[in-house]
Motif scaffolding. Sequence first.
Motif, short mmCIF file in Angstrom:
data_model
loop_
_atom_site.label_atom_id
_atom_site.label_comp_id
_atom_site.label_asym_id
_atom_site.label_seq_id
_atom_site.Cartn_x
_atom_site.Cartn_y
_atom_site.Cartn_z
N TRP A 104 29.79 74.37 57.86
CA TRP A 104 29.55 75.78 57.62
C TRP A 104 30.62 76.56 58.37
O TRP A 104 30.72 76.49 59.61
CB TRP A 104 28.16 76.20 58.09
N TRP A 120 20.57 64.88 60.95
CA TRP A 120 19.37 65.66 60.67
C TRP A 120 18.46 65.65 61.89
O TRP A 120 18.25 64.61 62.53
CB TRP A 120 18.60 65.05 59.49
N LEU A 167 25.03 69.60 53.24
CA LEU A 167 24.61 71.00 53.37
C LEU A 167 24.35 71.65 52.02
O LEU A 167 23.38 72.38 51.85
CB LEU A 167 25.68 71.80 54.13
N ASN A 170 21.00 71.22 50.27
CA ASN A 170 19.81 71.66 50.99
C ASN A 170 19.72 73.17 51.17
O ASN A 170 18.86 73.66 51.89
CB ASN A 170 19.76 70.97 52.36
N VAL A 171 20.62 73.90 50.53
CA VAL A 171 20.47 75.35 50.47
C VAL A 171 19.36 75.68 49.49
O VAL A 171 19.23 75.05 48.43
CB VAL A 171 21.79 76.01 50.03
N ARG A 172 18.54 76.65 49.83
CA ARG A 172 17.46 77.05 48.94
C ARG A 172 18.02 77.47 47.58
O ARG A 172 18.97 78.23 47.50
CB ARG A 172 16.66 78.20 49.56
N SER A 260 13.33 71.41 59.58
CA SER A 260 14.52 70.55 59.62
C SER A 260 15.75 71.41 59.86
O SER A 260 15.86 72.53 59.33
CB SER A 260 14.66 69.77 58.32
N SER A 281 17.39 74.11 56.93
CA SER A 281 17.21 73.78 55.52
C SER A 281 15.78 74.07 55.10
O SER A 281 14.94 74.45 55.91
CB SER A 281 17.56 72.31 55.25
N SER A 282 15.52 73.84 53.83
CA SER A 282 14.16 74.03 53.31
C SER A 282 13.27 72.89 53.77
O SER A 282 13.69 71.99 54.50
CB SER A 282 14.20 74.09 51.78
N ILE A 285 14.23 67.57 52.30
CA ILE A 285 15.54 67.11 52.72
C ILE A 285 16.14 66.29 51.59
O ILE A 285 15.52 65.35 51.10
CB ILE A 285 15.46 66.27 54.01
N PRO A 354 23.23 78.91 53.34
CA PRO A 354 22.11 78.41 54.14
C PRO A 354 21.71 79.40 55.22
O PRO A 354 22.45 80.33 55.54
CB PRO A 354 22.68 77.12 54.76
N THR A 356 21.50 80.23 58.86
CA THR A 356 22.23 79.72 60.03
C THR A 356 22.05 80.64 61.22
O THR A 356 21.75 81.83 61.09
CB THR A 356 23.74 79.60 59.73
#
Length: 388
Positions: A104, A120, A167, A170-172, A260, A281-282, A285, A354, A356
Amino acid sequence: MDSPTSSSEFAGDEFSNNLFSDLAPLLTLFGEQVTKQFLSLSLGWADNVLLAMGPLGIMTIIVSAIRVGGIKQLKAVVGRARESRSTAEQELLSSTSADVCEFWSGREIVRLIGNPQMKWLIIDRSNGELYDLQSAHKSGFISSQDKGSDRDLIDTVGILNDAAPNLALNVRRATASRGELWLWAMIGTVLQVTAIVFPGVTTYRWAWVKAGAPIAPYGYPCFVVGTLLVVVGGMGCGHVIEGITTEHNFKPTGSRDLQSLILQRSVTVADQHFASYAIFSSSWIRTSTLDNSPYESYFSVLAAASTITALVGFVIQFVGLRALHWSATILQLGITLVMTGVRAWARRGLAFDPVTVRILDGHERAWLALYLGRQSNRNSPNIQVPPK
């Protein structure tokens, strides 16, 4: 009395018709970046079907399949004989590995060749306890959605525990749902079938002509065969790129309040500096890894067969379109433009970021300790945390 037209007079209408009929199909060969972007998040057959309907960037699709799964002779033909596998993984695949990772930057997710040694971390919000992927799975706090024996799952989780986190996946709302992708795939199939059927109606039912002459007998059969070969070859190339990676999904079990996150340490990779961040993350995973199984030879053969099929199909389709009425070319080009928009919409999740939290460089462990303390004791020092 009208003077006769000289045989040497420039036939403008015929020239423009032929020029358009020749150039329009060639436009489908290009579209490198938008095609690579779509391929980078291909996770199943719905993506393969969507890729092959009204395809754009046919050469990019073929070259990408060769780079990922092709034999060395084919890689030499496309100028990639000495390319490392990690370079192709970085540009084309959804996976992360010991060689390819995601960072990121503060503004976007960046894929680079390197190993940041990120892992993780799973936090139990109720008591502030910390787990990694392997210990959380062993304790039964998260469960895998993959099918297989318990032994295989334990081995898989052990490998994923040390792999670089993904990454982007795992972004919404990072990827469209399977149902939505299949809906778009079916719409694309209907449009492509329409593009095949309509020229047949204009040729055999309505008897449209081209440049004042009847349509050549070989025109429509060549167009149909060529289009089908392009579609089949495109799906095969897509399967090489999508199938060479393996995705794993984990979800929380029970009533525990789990969070997570990934701690990104301050690091410089490929002359780019990345600051320290906590990346949340959401609840699910998702991971993607490169498949190094015996199927690799299968994908090499499939890449070669799909490449030949798509190339031969494009040539035959091109010959057929030149012989058909110009409306066939217009329709195919229009469907290609529509499906390009659909594929871009299916990857709209790439525009989301994400959740952050910026951390002071070099103090990642201190921030994590304060965060864990805040979860177990609400009277602990307040720190920046994302919304629940």
